[in-house]
Design a protein around this motif. Structure first.
Motif, short mmCIF file in Angstrom:
data_model
loop_
_atom_site.label_atom_id
_atom_site.label_comp_id
_atom_site.label_asym_id
_atom_site.label_seq_id
_atom_site.Cartn_x
_atom_site.Cartn_y
_atom_site.Cartn_z
N GLU A 3 0.61 -33.21 34.93
CA GLU A 3 1.97 -33.56 35.02
C GLU A 3 2.35 -33.83 36.27
N ASP A 4 1.49 -33.84 37.59
CA ASP A 4 2.27 -34.30 38.68
C ASP A 4 1.66 -35.67 38.86
N ARG A 5 0.60 -36.07 38.21
CA ARG A 5 0.16 -37.42 38.21
C ARG A 5 0.96 -38.57 37.49
N TYR A 6 1.42 -37.88 36.07
CA TYR A 6 2.28 -38.59 35.25
C TYR A 6 3.57 -38.03 34.93
N VAL A 7 4.68 -38.57 35.43
CA VAL A 7 5.88 -38.16 35.49
C VAL A 7 6.87 -39.38 34.50
N VAL A 8 6.76 -39.30 33.38
CA VAL A 8 7.21 -40.33 32.38
C VAL A 8 8.32 -39.70 31.70
N PRO A 9 9.39 -39.95 31.69
CA PRO A 9 10.46 -39.07 31.05
C PRO A 9 10.41 -40.08 29.55
N ALA A 10 10.98 -39.28 28.49
CA ALA A 10 11.03 -39.76 27.20
C ALA A 10 12.30 -40.54 27.14
N ARG A 46 -5.03 -43.06 38.48
CA ARG A 46 -3.70 -43.61 38.08
C ARG A 46 -2.61 -42.82 38.14
N TYR A 47 -1.50 -43.14 38.63
CA TYR A 47 -0.40 -42.38 39.01
C TYR A 47 1.03 -43.28 38.20
N LEU A 48 1.86 -42.57 37.24
CA LEU A 48 2.85 -43.30 36.62
C LEU A 48 4.01 -42.52 36.81
N GLY A 49 4.92 -43.15 37.28
CA GLY A 49 6.34 -42.47 37.65
C GLY A 49 7.49 -43.63 37.44
N LEU A 50 8.69 -43.15 37.79
CA LEU A 50 9.79 -43.90 37.64
C LEU A 50 10.50 -44.47 38.92
N ARG A 82 13.06 -38.52 41.09
CA ARG A 82 12.71 -37.67 42.35
C ARG A 82 11.44 -36.92 42.18
N ARG A 83 10.88 -36.73 41.21
CA ARG A 83 9.53 -36.33 41.08
C ARG A 83 8.49 -37.13 41.19
N SER A 84 8.84 -38.43 41.25
CA SER A 84 7.84 -39.58 40.83
C SER A 84 6.87 -39.45 41.86
N PRO A 85 5.49 -39.45 41.45
CA PRO A 85 4.36 -39.74 42.26
C PRO A 85 4.06 -41.05 42.80
N VAL A 86 4.64 -41.87 42.09
CA VAL A 86 4.56 -43.56 42.28
C VAL A 86 5.55 -43.76 43.87
N TYR A 87 6.89 -43.20 43.67
CA TYR A 87 7.80 -43.20 44.81
C TYR A 87 7.14 -42.70 46.10
N PRO A 110 1.76 -40.93 29.08
CA PRO A 110 1.03 -41.88 29.87
C PRO A 110 0.67 -43.23 29.15
N THR A 111 0.10 -44.27 29.74
CA THR A 111 -0.51 -45.20 28.95
C THR A 111 -1.90 -44.78 28.69
N VAL A 112 -2.56 -45.53 27.85
CA VAL A 112 -3.89 -45.40 27.25
C VAL A 112 -4.77 -45.28 28.45
N CYS A 113 -4.56 -46.39 29.35
CA CYS A 113 -5.64 -46.53 30.43
C CYS A 113 -5.56 -45.19 31.60
N SER A 114 -4.28 -44.90 31.55
CA SER A 114 -4.12 -43.65 32.55
C SER A 114 -4.72 -42.43 31.98
N GLU A 115 -4.30 -42.12 30.75
CA GLU A 115 -4.88 -41.10 29.99
C GLU A 115 -6.37 -40.83 29.78
#
Length: 510
Positions: A455-462, A267-271, A325-330, A255-260
């Protein structure tokens, strides 16, 4: 349909405590250098307030974002090519350093080297820009904790007309909440369209908007065009700089530094998957109040078999599809529909969204003599909350109070249901049904908003190394480019590749 992926963020404003940890860690990571002392890629504003830079939301003054011309076409509010060419060396629509604040340092040598004596040495502030003594009169969040509300908050552009009369800045009657802000990494970014040198670009693989420092010539048109004023000029290098969405961390699946570092875990990050061919059409929606639904319609259901097949055909990796599909943002934006964009009327289609703050609604019910167990009484109290619906609507829904009220009612029903469950009761299923939620959906939404794990708040694929090689070997386009000109590829960061002074309009016209 042209499916692309985009990393996005949602912030739950109910959980922001205004600690500024996100701002400080971002500052230490990205702008702890000469030339950007005044720049805060992430800052937390107290609302109501004039913001940073001062009154950045007043586009009549700053000319940011997009508007529609008489023929319904998207045009930059800052003007066309001719106007930008004529003002290339003297842009009148720029905030001054006094609108940000003059960065200062202190006479530390006076403290360390002062001779022994009866007087206590002091470290007086000095301007970083001029080196001369100065006074500290403004900052990135001068209204923090109501410190400046009586003097400055009345200048908030969101408090226009009758709302200014409704809101009284007295301690026992006023309201406040914290609004963290960073670059919106828009789907239809005005900064890219306004850049004469093509230095601003949007990455094809994840939508992050960046600045090519080699191509930037310091024309500052991007600063004017950005309605959120999240592009800064490094006064030492003369180059534009902005939030990078911590792309090195994103590429590593972090996740981004501000999110971490967020203390409130808001904050939630996702695709997100979206149809790039419909971006311009959505941004050109005639009625400003329909822009929210138009932007949501651009987003695609990652569980739809047709979308999955089209995404695979577009080369989106399987692990990215699983992350979508797991994105908390969506879930917050499209499934539960409780997240809202900041100022959709700017027509940039921002990709940083917010869950609006909910005042203590049950207290309002009791104060009005209502029954806290009656959904009708509870929902009616939403219109009488301490934070006026009109104010939140001016921030998040282009003035549509019904949309904001619908979100707050959904949050109220969820809160009432979980309160009863906590007390060992069956739950308020009647209230949930009134806002279109089932008991199971309410439980899932509660887990996401209140107790979600890391892992539910930040779903960021490499990132995929093989994709980087492919992008280097082939020509790619900006996701919303339709001008017919191929973009130059450079690793995973794909630039627009537009000739100098040619205006690229993501809405579909050059």
């Amino acid at each position: 349909m042209r499916i692309m992926a985009h990393v996005a963020m949602v912030m739950n404003l109910d959980k922001c405590i205004g600690c500024h940890t996100c701002s400080v860690t971002c500052k230490q990571t990205w702008t702890n250098r000469t030339g950007v002392e005044y720049a805060w890629f992430n800052n937390v504003e107290t609302k109501p307030g004039v913001g940073y830079p001062r009154r950045y939301e007043d586009q009549r003054q700053w000319k940011g974002g997009w508007t529609l011309d008489k023929r319904g076409r998207l045009v930059l509010r800052s003007g066309g090519r001719v106007k930008r060419l004529l003002s290339l060396f003297s842009n009148p629509d720029l905030p001054g350093i006094e609108d940000y604040y003059e960065p200062v340092t202190y006479d530390y040598d006076n403290l360390v080297g002062a001779p022994a004596g009866d007087d206590i040495p002091v470290a007086r502030p000095r301007s970083v820009l001029t080196g001369r003594p100065t006074a500290i009169t403004w900052g990135a969040n001068w209204e923090d904790g109501l410190g400046g509300a009586p003097e400055h908050a009345g200048g908030d552009p969101n408090l226009g007309g009758e709302l200014a009369e409704k809101v009284r800045f007295e301690f026992e009657q006023t309201f406040l909440f914290h609004l963290p802000r960073l670059c919106e990494h828009c789907l239809n970014p005005a900064c890219i369209a306004a850049c004469p040198s093509g230095a601003m670009y949007k990455r094809v693989e994840d939508g992050i908007v960046l600045v090519d420092q080699d191509r930037c010539r310091g024309w500052r048109m991007c600063v004017t065009a950005c309605p959120y004023k999240k592009v800064y000029v490094n006064h030492a290098t003369g180059k534009a700089e902005k939030c990078t969405f911590c792309f090195p961390r994103i590429e590593a699946g972090q996740p981004t530094v501000c999110s971490e570092t967020c203390v409130g875990r808001l904050r939630y990050l996702g695709l997100l998957l979206y149809d790039a061919d419909r971006v311009g059409q959505a941004a050109a929606t005639e009625d400003e109040k329909d822009l929210l639904d138009a932007q949501r319609d651009v987003l695609l259901d990652p569980s739809d078999p047709g979308v999955i097949a089209a995404a695979r055909a577009s080369g989106i990796p399987e692990d990215w599809l699983e992350a979508a599909r797991r994105s908390p943002v969506y879930a917050l934006i499209a499934t539960y529909r409780i997240a809202l964009p900041l100022h959709p009327e700017y027509r940039t289609l921002p990709m940083v969204w917010y869950v609006p703050p909910l005042s203590p609604v049950l207290d309002a019910v009791g104060a009005a003599g209502g029954d806290q167990d009656d959904p009708d009484h509870v929902f009616a109290a939403v219109a009488r909350l301490r934070i006026p619906l009109e104010y939140l609507a001016n921030l998040f829904t282009a003035g549509d109070t019904d949309l904001v009220a619908g979100v707050l009612m959904k949050l109220t029903a969820l809160r009432s249901h979980m309160r009863e469950r906590t007390l060992g009761e069956a739950g308020d299923e009647a209230g949930l049904e009134a806002v279109g939620l089932t008991a199971g959906e309410a439980e899932d939404l509660h887990r996401l908003l209140a107790v979600a794990k890391y892992e539910d708040r930040y779903v960021v694929p490499a990132a995929h190394k093989e994709d980087a090689a492919a992008l280097t070997a082939m020509e790619n386009r900006c996701p919303v480019e339709t001008s017919g000109e191929p973009a130059a590829a450079g690793g995973r960061r794909v630039m627009l590749g537009l000739p100098t002074l040619r205006r690229h309009t993501p809405g579909g016209r050059a």
